[in-house]
Design a protein around this motif. Sequence first.
Motif, short mmCIF file in Angstrom:
data_model
loop_
_atom_site.label_atom_id
_atom_site.label_comp_id
_atom_site.label_asym_id
_atom_site.label_seq_id
_atom_site.Cartn_x
_atom_site.Cartn_y
_atom_site.Cartn_z
N ASP A 143 -4.49 2.41 10.45
CA ASP A 143 -5.56 2.59 11.44
C ASP A 143 -6.91 2.65 10.75
N ALA A 144 -6.93 3.29 9.57
CA ALA A 144 -8.19 3.42 8.83
C ALA A 144 -8.70 2.05 8.40
N ILE A 145 -7.78 1.18 7.95
CA ILE A 145 -8.19 -0.17 7.54
C ILE A 145 -8.75 -0.93 8.74
N ASP A 146 -8.00 -0.90 9.85
CA ASP A 146 -8.44 -1.63 11.05
C ASP A 146 -9.79 -1.11 11.54
N LEU A 178 -6.17 20.55 4.65
CA LEU A 178 -5.09 19.62 5.03
C LEU A 178 -4.56 18.91 3.79
N TRP A 179 -5.47 18.49 2.93
CA TRP A 179 -5.09 17.75 1.71
C TRP A 179 -4.22 18.63 0.82
N LYS A 180 -4.57 19.92 0.71
CA LYS A 180 -3.78 20.82 -0.14
C LYS A 180 -2.37 21.00 0.40
N LYS A 181 -2.23 20.96 1.74
CA LYS A 181 -0.91 21.12 2.35
C LYS A 181 -0.11 19.82 2.35
N GLY A 182 -0.75 18.71 1.98
CA GLY A 182 -0.05 17.41 2.03
C GLY A 182 -0.19 16.76 3.40
N ASP A 183 -1.12 17.25 4.22
CA ASP A 183 -1.30 16.65 5.54
C ASP A 183 -2.39 15.58 5.53
N TYR A 184 -2.96 15.34 4.37
CA TYR A 184 -3.96 14.27 4.27
C TYR A 184 -3.88 13.67 2.87
N ARG A 185 -3.95 12.34 2.82
CA ARG A 185 -4.07 11.67 1.52
C ARG A 185 -5.30 10.77 1.58
N PRO A 186 -6.20 10.88 0.60
CA PRO A 186 -7.34 9.95 0.59
C PRO A 186 -6.80 8.51 0.55
N PRO A 187 -7.61 7.55 1.00
CA PRO A 187 -7.09 6.18 1.09
C PRO A 187 -6.69 5.59 -0.26
N TRP A 188 -5.82 4.60 -0.20
CA TRP A 188 -5.43 3.83 -1.38
C TRP A 188 -6.55 2.85 -1.73
N ILE A 189 -6.64 2.51 -3.01
CA ILE A 189 -7.62 1.48 -3.40
C ILE A 189 -7.19 0.14 -2.81
N TRP A 190 -5.86 -0.04 -2.62
CA TRP A 190 -5.37 -1.28 -1.99
C TRP A 190 -5.96 -1.40 -0.58
N SER A 191 -6.11 -0.28 0.11
CA SER A 191 -6.67 -0.34 1.48
C SER A 191 -8.13 -0.76 1.43
N ILE A 193 -9.53 -2.56 -0.88
CA ILE A 193 -9.55 -3.99 -1.22
C ILE A 193 -9.23 -4.83 0.02
N GLU A 194 -8.27 -4.36 0.82
CA GLU A 194 -7.88 -5.07 2.04
C GLU A 194 -9.07 -5.17 3.01
N VAL A 195 -9.79 -4.06 3.16
CA VAL A 195 -10.97 -4.06 4.04
C VAL A 195 -11.99 -5.08 3.55
N LEU A 196 -12.28 -5.05 2.25
CA LEU A 196 -13.29 -5.96 1.69
C LEU A 196 -12.85 -7.42 1.87
N LEU A 245 -11.56 -9.94 -6.07
CA LEU A 245 -10.75 -8.83 -5.55
C LEU A 245 -9.29 -8.91 -5.98
N ASN A 246 -8.95 -9.97 -6.73
CA ASN A 246 -7.57 -10.09 -7.18
C ASN A 246 -7.29 -9.16 -8.36
N ALA A 247 -6.96 -7.92 -8.04
CA ALA A 247 -6.61 -6.96 -9.09
C ALA A 247 -5.22 -7.30 -9.60
N ASN A 248 -4.91 -6.87 -10.83
CA ASN A 248 -3.57 -7.11 -11.37
C ASN A 248 -2.52 -6.50 -10.44
#
Length: 284
Positions: A143-146, A178-191, A193-196, A245-248
């Motif tokens: 959802d964040a990417i979209d 939320l992050w400390k409890k595991g209820d939130y993860r910051p986005p992946w770098i792949w996400s 890259i996908e947006v860009l 944007l083609n990362a290894n």
Amino acid sequence: MCGYASASLSGVTFADLMKQLEHAMQKYNGEPFVKIYTSGSFLDENEIPKEIRSATFERFGNAERILFESRPEYITKDILKTIPKNATIALGLESSDPEVLAVSIKKGFTPDESKNAGLMIKAAGLTVRTYLLLKPLYMSEKDAIDDAVSSVRFASEYSDEISVNPVNVQRNTFIERLWKKGDYRPPWIWSLIEVLKRCTGTGVRVMSSPSGGGTQRGVHNCGECDKDALDAVERFSFSQNIKDLNANPCKCRGKWSEIMASEALLGTASDVMRTIDNDLAIGK
Ligand SMILES: [Zn+2]
């Protein structure tokens, strides 16, 4: 999500701000691009008195470009008349979805208010940079990417450049709990890259210079490929060439796709991987 409340001081005086400006001038060597970083609104007179504002414009009058940020409510026709033509005004739109802006971000204005401010800035002959927030609260990775992709499309109608800022978990914030409890993860770098990748061809410069990139609190991958992936983002931000944007490829890219599928199935935006890892650890 914003660390501004705990990071700002209430007792800052006019003299303090003036001293800060003079201190900056001592270090200034005529660099063409000057960024005034206030975290808040440079045009809000409760934060930056009018006199400091005009002194700043005067000191950096010979720079090719001076950039500062403001909320849309401070952008008026009268204020715009006092701003020099080398200015770029940054608008923190965050998301073009009114519901995301109201519920996830509690921004206090609508996407159209930001757009109208952007159009006024353009009409005054100045340039606009729009900031977007990648993966605010309560949003799954997909959802964040979209959301970021549609926000880029919305903002490209009136922005000269768009900067995608992945959430960086600040201290003493709700998202930190939320992050400390595991209820939130910051986005992946792949996400990111996908947006860009999905936003090329809008005719507007789209970039990202993540703060806290590669750390647990910021945009990150598995740890092994973070530097490579962030380098790809940086290269693209300068070149605007999609090939950059083609990362290894890394094995965590597959995991990232699986997590997005699992989040959709489970209907959750919490840190699925961390929950699974914890359960495995308890099982041992
Ligand atoms: Zn990896």
